[in-house]
Design a protein around this motif. Structure first.
Motif, PDB file in Angstrom:
ATOM      1  N   ALA A   6       0.854  -1.171   0.000  1.00 39.01           N
ATOM      2  CA  ALA A   6       0.000   0.000   0.000  1.00 39.01           C
ATOM      3  C   ALA A   6       0.894   1.225   0.000  1.00 39.01           C
ATOM      4  CB  ALA A   6      -0.905  -0.002   1.238  1.00 39.01           C
ATOM      5  N   PRO A  36      -0.310  -9.568   4.175  1.00 39.57           N
ATOM      6  CA  PRO A  36      -1.305  -8.498   3.990  1.00 39.57           C
ATOM      7  C   PRO A  36      -2.186  -8.321   5.238  1.00 39.57           C
ATOM      8  CG  PRO A  36      -1.211  -9.871   2.034  1.00 39.57           C
ATOM      9  CD  PRO A  36      -0.380 -10.560   3.088  1.00 39.57           C
ATOM     10  N   GLY A  37      -2.487  -9.413   5.920  1.00 40.35           N
ATOM     11  CA  GLY A  37      -3.270  -9.314   7.158  1.00 40.35           C
ATOM     12  C   GLY A  37      -2.524  -8.556   8.237  1.00 40.35           C
ATOM     13  N   ARG A  39      -0.317  -6.215   7.683  1.00 40.07           N
ATOM     14  CA  ARG A  39      -0.368  -4.795   7.293  1.00 40.07           C
ATOM     15  C   ARG A  39      -1.707  -4.178   7.680  1.00 40.07           C
ATOM     16  NH1 ARG A  39       1.504  -6.588   2.162  1.00 40.07           N
ATOM     17  NH2 ARG A  39       3.760  -6.500   2.114  1.00 40.07           N
ATOM     18  N   GLN A  40      -2.781  -4.930   7.471  1.00 39.31           N
ATOM     19  CA  GLN A  40      -4.110  -4.407   7.826  1.00 39.31           C
ATOM     20  C   GLN A  40      -4.229  -4.195   9.323  1.00 39.31           C
ATOM     21  OE1 GLN A  40      -6.834  -7.185   6.043  1.00 39.31           O
ATOM     22  NE2 GLN A  40      -6.921  -6.040   4.133  1.00 39.31           N
ATOM     23  N   SER A  43      -2.305  -0.814  10.497  1.00 39.51           N
ATOM     24  CA  SER A  43      -2.874   0.507  10.217  1.00 39.51           C
ATOM     25  C   SER A  43      -3.683   1.065  11.388  1.00 39.51           C
ATOM     26  CB  SER A  43      -3.718   0.446   8.940  1.00 39.51           C
ATOM     27  OG  SER A  43      -4.242   1.710   8.655  1.00 39.51           O
TER      28      SER A  43
END
Length: 83
Positions: A6, A36-37, A39-40, A43
């Motif tokens: 991202a 990716p999880g 990273r989510q 945030s």
């Protein structure tokens, strides 16, 4: 970006690239989630930390140094608690 990253607000992720990837890989492994999880999850965690920093009372440098000196003196005197 086509590499799965991202885009960051400051571009730091582009500069650090693989460094961020390895950190997220480690976090993903520890949490047993995908990269990716991870990273989510990061945030909202960053937003909570930023919000907490804003709500913390501001302390002068002199006060921080005073408190540090008290802790250092206790450590050096051997009176630091051994939890």
């Amino acid at each position: 970006m086509g590499d799965g990253h991202a885009p960051g607000p400051s571009g730091r992720e582009d500069v650090l690239g693989a460094g961020w990837e390895s950190e997220f890989g480690w976090i993903a492994e520890v949490l047993d989630v995908s990269v990716p999880g991870a990273r989510q999850l990061a945030s909202p965690a960053r937003r909570r930390v930023a919000k907490a920093k804003q709500s913390m009372p501001q302390v002068s440098k002199a006060e921080r140094e005073r408190v540090l000196a008290v802790f250092r003196a206790a450590y050096e005197a051997g009176t630091w608690p051994a939890w």
